[in-house]
Motif scaffolding. Structure first.
Motif, PDB file in Angstrom:
ATOM      1  N   VAL A  49       0.862  -1.179   0.000  1.00 60.18           N
ATOM      2  CA  VAL A  49       0.000   0.000   0.000  1.00 60.18           C
ATOM      3  C   VAL A  49       0.899   1.229   0.000  1.00 60.18           C
ATOM      4  O   VAL A  49       1.861   1.302   0.771  1.00 60.18           O
ATOM      5  N   ILE A  50       0.590   2.185  -0.874  1.00 53.83           N
ATOM      6  CA  ILE A  50       1.353   3.427  -0.945  1.00 53.83           C
ATOM      7  C   ILE A  50       0.573   4.533  -0.249  1.00 53.83           C
ATOM      8  O   ILE A  50      -0.585   4.788  -0.582  1.00 53.83           O
ATOM      9  N   HIS A  51       1.192   5.169   0.732  1.00 53.83           N
ATOM     10  CA  HIS A  51       0.580   6.329   1.378  1.00 53.83           C
ATOM     11  C   HIS A  51       0.790   7.520   0.452  1.00 53.83           C
ATOM     12  O   HIS A  51       1.909   8.011   0.281  1.00 53.83           O
ATOM     13  N   LEU A  52      -0.296   7.992  -0.182  1.00 55.01           N
ATOM     14  CA  LEU A  52      -0.178   8.996  -1.236  1.00 55.01           C
ATOM     15  C   LEU A  52       0.387  10.321  -0.727  1.00 55.01           C
ATOM     16  O   LEU A  52       1.202  10.951  -1.400  1.00 55.01           O
ATOM     17  N   ARG A  53      -0.044  10.742   0.465  1.00 54.75           N
ATOM     18  CA  ARG A  53       0.398  12.049   0.944  1.00 54.75           C
ATOM     19  C   ARG A  53       1.854  12.023   1.391  1.00 54.75           C
ATOM     20  O   ARG A  53       2.611  12.944   1.112  1.00 54.75           O
ATOM     21  N   SER A 109       1.047   4.323 -10.245  1.00 56.69           N
ATOM     22  CA  SER A 109       2.049   5.076 -11.000  1.00 56.69           C
ATOM     23  C   SER A 109       3.135   5.665 -10.108  1.00 56.69           C
ATOM     24  O   SER A 109       4.220   5.998 -10.583  1.00 56.69           O
ATOM     25  N   GLN A 110       2.859   5.812  -8.812  1.00 60.41           N
ATOM     26  CA  GLN A 110       3.836   6.410  -7.905  1.00 60.41           C
ATOM     27  C   GLN A 110       4.744   5.375  -7.250  1.00 60.41           C
ATOM     28  O   GLN A 110       5.679   5.732  -6.544  1.00 60.41           O
ATOM     29  N   THR A 111       4.471   4.109  -7.492  1.00 55.09           N
ATOM     30  CA  THR A 111       5.188   3.057  -6.787  1.00 55.09           C
ATOM     31  C   THR A 111       6.690   3.127  -7.015  1.00 55.09           C
ATOM     32  O   THR A 111       7.479   3.033  -6.075  1.00 55.09           O
ATOM     33  N   LYS A 112       7.094   3.292  -8.253  1.00 57.50           N
ATOM     34  CA  LYS A 112       8.523   3.271  -8.566  1.00 57.50           C
ATOM     35  C   LYS A 112       9.261   4.391  -7.852  1.00 57.50           C
ATOM     36  O   LYS A 112      10.341   4.177  -7.281  1.00 57.50           O
ATOM     37  N   ALA A 113       8.690   5.591  -7.863  1.00 59.40           N
ATOM     38  CA  ALA A 113       9.330   6.723  -7.192  1.00 59.40           C
ATOM     39  C   ALA A 113       9.427   6.480  -5.687  1.00 59.40           C
ATOM     40  O   ALA A 113      10.449   6.781  -5.059  1.00 59.40           O
ATOM     41  N   GLU A 267       4.512  23.489   5.738  1.00 55.69           N
ATOM     42  CA  GLU A 267       5.010  22.167   5.385  1.00 55.69           C
ATOM     43  C   GLU A 267       6.119  22.299   4.352  1.00 55.69           C
ATOM     44  O   GLU A 267       6.193  23.283   3.616  1.00 55.69           O
ATOM     45  N   ASN A 268       6.971  21.276   4.299  1.00 55.10           N
ATOM     46  CA  ASN A 268       8.005  21.307   3.268  1.00 55.10           C
ATOM     47  C   ASN A 268       7.377  21.058   1.905  1.00 55.10           C
ATOM     48  O   ASN A 268       6.262  20.562   1.787  1.00 55.10           O
ATOM     49  N   GLN A 269       8.118  21.394   0.861  1.00 54.39           N
ATOM     50  CA  GLN A 269       7.574  21.360  -0.492  1.00 54.39           C
ATOM     51  C   GLN A 269       7.161  19.955  -0.912  1.00 54.39           C
ATOM     52  O   GLN A 269       6.147  19.767  -1.586  1.00 54.39           O
ATOM     53  N   ASP A 270       7.941  18.941  -0.505  1.00 53.20           N
ATOM     54  CA  ASP A 270       7.622  17.565  -0.893  1.00 53.20           C
ATOM     55  C   ASP A 270       6.276  17.141  -0.331  1.00 53.20           C
ATOM     56  O   ASP A 270       5.465  16.520  -1.013  1.00 53.20           O
ATOM     57  N   GLU A 271       6.030  17.484   0.947  1.00 49.27           N
ATOM     58  CA  GLU A 271       4.773  17.072   1.561  1.00 49.27           C
ATOM     59  C   GLU A 271       3.605  17.830   0.955  1.00 49.27           C
ATOM     60  O   GLU A 271       2.535  17.269   0.742  1.00 49.27           O
ATOM     61  N   MET A 272       3.812  19.123   0.652  1.00 47.70           N
ATOM     62  CA  MET A 272       2.734  19.884   0.026  1.00 47.70           C
ATOM     63  C   MET A 272       2.404  19.319  -1.350  1.00 47.70           C
ATOM     64  O   MET A 272       1.232  19.180  -1.717  1.00 47.70           O
ATOM     65  N   SER A 273       3.430  18.963  -2.111  1.00 45.95           N
ATOM     66  CA  SER A 273       3.197  18.376  -3.434  1.00 45.95           C
ATOM     67  C   SER A 273       2.459  17.053  -3.306  1.00 45.95           C
ATOM     68  O   SER A 273       1.563  16.746  -4.095  1.00 45.95           O
ATOM     69  N   ALA A 278      -2.432  13.848  -3.886  1.00 42.64           N
ATOM     70  CA  ALA A 278      -3.439  12.982  -3.266  1.00 42.64           C
ATOM     71  C   ALA A 278      -4.844  13.542  -3.482  1.00 42.64           C
ATOM     72  O   ALA A 278      -5.783  12.801  -3.782  1.00 42.64           O
ATOM     73  N   LEU A 279      -4.987  14.872  -3.335  1.00 40.69           N
ATOM     74  CA  LEU A 279      -6.291  15.498  -3.549  1.00 40.69           C
ATOM     75  C   LEU A 279      -6.728  15.377  -5.008  1.00 40.69           C
ATOM     76  O   LEU A 279      -7.900  15.121  -5.301  1.00 40.69           O
ATOM     77  N   GLU A 280      -5.771  15.577  -5.931  1.00 42.25           N
ATOM     78  CA  GLU A 280      -6.100  15.447  -7.352  1.00 42.25           C
ATOM     79  C   GLU A 280      -6.517  14.019  -7.681  1.00 42.25           C
ATOM     80  O   GLU A 280      -7.461  13.788  -8.432  1.00 42.25           O
TER      81      GLU A 280
END
Length: 324
Positions: A49-53, A109-113, A267-273, A278-280
């Motif tokens: 399971v990937i935590h999107l945020r 799609s985010q798994t690899k990153a 928040e730092n930029q990574d968490e905001m992104s 996640a919202l999108e």
């Protein structure tokens, strides 16, 4: 001289054996991924399971993934490179394929990153441990010829040269100074905050605890029934006060995001992104569900008209054809 039937030599050997056993207790052996292999034999590929945020692997198999990442790193990530980004592409490709064989990626799609971020963290953590080992044995005469377990002699020589270069010493000193500035300590241990959030979520709705609740859970000691430090308690009290102001505070109640930023900064930029993504993703999912419901309704109410749409299979395309 014998003592109760045993010679002094035998007593020394017995004492050494007991000391060896005592030293081994509590020490973790070389990670081989045996638990992952056994689990795969029972269930096949392990679901993740990937935590999107937070962009972390969470869930029941998160520990299995970290273990397998460690094994894969030792197999393909040569320690002669000071940074994970310097590892050759072919080695990284093999690492990715090794993970794909053992875990169900579910087309995320985010798994690899996320995977490679975890690889990077564990690789740098391993270098940190090797550097600590080197500092502890720096003045041993044989340190150059006696690398730690699992490290090739050629790699160890290159690492020592890197540890002694000015660039590394500057980075190491700066990191040590930054760690010394940390004032807030948590109770998570090796478990990530993302895993805490996942475990405490509402299993029916998927809603996770608020950031304020997470702050308290990860910085409040249930054993001592107190905060781990004053630096953790103060922002929690401030957030609570901002959300529920007293009459003398002369300001309107803030929502949690506003109060959290006011107390702890943006928040730092990574968490905001990550939050935006996640919202999108959530919005796109909800839109697709609505379109599918509209298509099902139209197909049920106007079956003849629906057959004349030209074979469009995507819900959004069908809805556009009907409503222009």
């Amino acid at each position: 001289m014998a003592t109760h039937g045993r010679t002094r030599s035998q007593l020394n050997e017995q004492a050494q054996l007991q000391q060896f056993i005592q030293d081994k207790k509590g020490r973790r052996g070389t990670t081989k991924g045996i638990s992952v292999q056994n689990q795969r034999r029972r269930t096949g590929k392990l679901e993740i399971v990937i935590h999107l945020r937070r962009k972390r692997v969470v869930g029941d198999n998160a520990c299995h993934f970290k273990t397998e990442a460690c094994v894969t790193l030792k197999q393909y990530a040569l320690l002669r490179y000071p940074y994970f980004k310097d590892i050759p592409f072919e080695n990284k490709r093999k690492m990715w394929l090794a993970i794909k064989q053992k875990f169900d990626l579910q087309g995320n799609s985010q798994t690899k990153a996320v995977f490679f971020k975890q690889f990077n963290r564990q690789y740098m953590n391993r270098l940190h441990k090797l550097h600590s080992y080197y500092k502890d044995h720096k003045y041993d005469e044989n340190v150059l010829n006696q690398p730690p377990e699992g490290v090739e002699l050629s790699d160890w020589e290159l690492l020592i040269n890197y540890f002694e270069c000015e660039e590394f010493r500057n980075v190491s000193d700066r990191n040590s100074e930054n760690r010394g500035k940390l004032k807030m300590f948590h109770t998570c241990g090796t478990k990530s905050i993302a895993q805490y959030c996942y475990e405490d979520r509402d299993t029916e709705t998927g809603v996770e605890p608020t950031r304020t609740d997470t702050l308290k859970k990860t910085h409040f000691s249930t054993k001592k029934n107190d905060w781990v430090d004053q630096e953790s308690k103060d922002p929690y009290d401030k957030i609570t006060r901002l959300q529920n102001p007293e009459p003398e505070d002369n300001h309107e109640p803030m929502n949690e995001d506003e109060a959290f930023i006011e107390a702890l900064g943006p928040e730092n930029q990574d968490e905001m992104s990550s939050r935006i993504e996640a919202l999108e993703s959530q919005a796109n999912s909800q839109e697709a569900q609505v379109q599918a419901q509209v298509q099902a309704y139209l197909k049920n109410q106007f079956p003849a008209f629906f057959q004349n749409l030209g074979g469009a299979s995507h819900p959004q395309e069908n809805v556009r054809k009907i409503f222009g």
